[in-house]
Motif scaffolding. Structure first.
Motif, PDB file in Angstrom:
ATOM      1  N   THR A   1       9.489  57.877  49.188  1.00  0.00           N
ATOM      2  CA  THR A   1       8.951  58.547  48.002  1.00  0.00           C
ATOM      3  C   THR A   1       8.056  59.731  48.308  1.00  0.00           C
ATOM      4  O   THR A   1       7.533  60.354  47.384  1.00  0.00           O
ATOM      5  N   ALA A   2       7.866  60.083  49.568  1.00  0.00           N
ATOM      6  CA  ALA A   2       6.915  61.131  49.937  1.00  0.00           C
ATOM      7  C   ALA A   2       7.258  62.450  49.257  1.00  0.00           C
ATOM      8  O   ALA A   2       8.366  62.958  49.386  1.00  0.00           O
ATOM      9  N   GLY A   3       6.311  63.004  48.522  1.00  0.00           N
ATOM     10  CA  GLY A   3       6.473  64.321  47.938  1.00  0.00           C
ATOM     11  C   GLY A   3       7.323  64.378  46.683  1.00  0.00           C
ATOM     12  O   GLY A   3       7.456  65.446  46.080  1.00  0.00           O
ATOM     13  N   GLN A   4       7.905  63.258  46.292  1.00  0.00           N
ATOM     14  CA  GLN A   4       8.740  63.260  45.093  1.00  0.00           C
ATOM     15  C   GLN A   4       7.860  63.016  43.868  1.00  0.00           C
ATOM     16  O   GLN A   4       7.314  61.934  43.697  1.00  0.00           O
TER      17      GLN A   4
ATOM     18  N   ILE B   1      13.253  61.329  38.252  1.00  0.00           N
ATOM     19  CA  ILE B   1      13.935  60.987  39.505  1.00  0.00           C
ATOM     20  C   ILE B   1      13.475  59.626  40.012  1.00  0.00           C
ATOM     21  O   ILE B   1      14.299  58.783  40.412  1.00  0.00           O
ATOM     22  N   ILE B   2      12.177  59.374  39.998  1.00  0.00           N
ATOM     23  CA  ILE B   2      11.691  58.070  40.444  1.00  0.00           C
ATOM     24  C   ILE B   2      12.159  56.983  39.483  1.00  0.00           C
ATOM     25  O   ILE B   2      12.523  55.869  39.910  1.00  0.00           O
ATOM     26  N   GLU B   3      12.178  57.278  38.181  1.00  0.00           N
ATOM     27  CA  GLU B   3      12.712  56.304  37.223  1.00  0.00           C
ATOM     28  C   GLU B   3      14.180  56.004  37.513  1.00  0.00           C
ATOM     29  O   GLU B   3      14.613  54.844  37.431  1.00  0.00           O
ATOM     30  N   LYS B   4      14.943  57.036  37.846  1.00  0.00           N
ATOM     31  CA  LYS B   4      16.359  56.822  38.177  1.00  0.00           C
ATOM     32  C   LYS B   4      16.499  55.968  39.440  1.00  0.00           C
ATOM     33  O   LYS B   4      17.354  55.075  39.501  1.00  0.00           O
TER      34      LYS B   4
END
Length: 242
Positions: free
Chosen positions: A179-182, A187-190
């Protein structure tokens, strides 16, 4: 929640020219309740010298730092370097096609390197999200050819390639994302919806990212304690066999 695990950090000279030592890393880890960090060093020319510095850091802090071997498939001794590093206790391999200047899906040396890594049963951490040399689709082609090797796609493909990164990972059970930098909520929900917490790994990319920001961004999501434990700790420990 118990102590965190940060799958993906660096040290040495930053892109702005600041120097970060292993002691700086440990102080940052203590501040943010991080037990282990996965370390590779990228700022240099010869990977052997950079990997030696990682080995030294692991010797100094064996209960805090996990070593990643930085491997460049364009170096003629890349497979020898894989064996040297993994035989000396490193627990992962870092590959950065953007920095080393190759297309992953058009590099004839990569398959032999991954074959050499496979018996060690360690994760391959790949930088993704920087065109044209580090697309998730390119690394997905490699991961598909090597289904027994766990791959971790760093940054979930960053901002431009996040959706495609999750789509690639969804089809390949040996692919995880870090997850770094995202920072994109959709996108994280997806990733949470399509991959679930079993294949998402917390990382900060320290010192390029601030750990506090990487941690608090998860406050937005309605994660139960079991999901948090997997993302922030146990997924990484399982890949490292710790």
């Amino acid at each position: 929640m118990s102590q965190l695990v940060d799958f993906h950090v660096h040290m040495g000279k930053s892109s702005r020219g600041s120097m970060y030592s292993v002691e700086d890393l440990i102080r940052s880890m203590d501040k943010f309740n991080i037990e282990y960090s996965g370390l590779s060093i990228l700022n240099g020319v010869l990977t052997g010298e950079l990997n030696d510095r990682v080995m030294q850091a692991v010797k100094q802090y064996p209960d805090r730092i996990v070593g990643f071997a930085y491997i460049n498939p364009r170096e003629p001794n890349a497979i020898d370097e894989v064996h040297r590093c993994l035989d000396n206790g490193m627990r992962g391999v870092k590959m950065h096609s953007w920095k080393h200047g190759y297309f992953p899906d058009n590099n004839t040396a990569i398959d032999g390197i991954i074959d050499a890594i496979e018996p060690y049963d360690v994760p391959v951490l790949c930088h993704t999200g920087t065109a044209p040399l580090a697309l998730p689709q390119q690394w997905a082609a490699i991961a598909k050819r090597h289904p027994k090797v766990p791959f971790v796609f760093a940054h979930i493909g960053y901002l431009d390639f996040g959706y495609g990164c999750v789509e690639c990972a969804k089809e390949l059970p040996n692919v995880y994302v870090d997850t770094a930098g995202q920072e994109e909520i959709p996108i994280i929900e997806k990733a949470l919806a399509d991959l679930g917490p079993d294949r998402i790994i917390f990382a900060t990319d320290w010192p390029y990212k601030y750990p506090g920001s990487e941690i608090v961004k998860f406050d937005y999501y309605d994660l139960n304690d079991e999901a948090k434990e997997k993302i922030f700790r146990t997924n990484a420990l399982k890949l490292w066999k710790l």
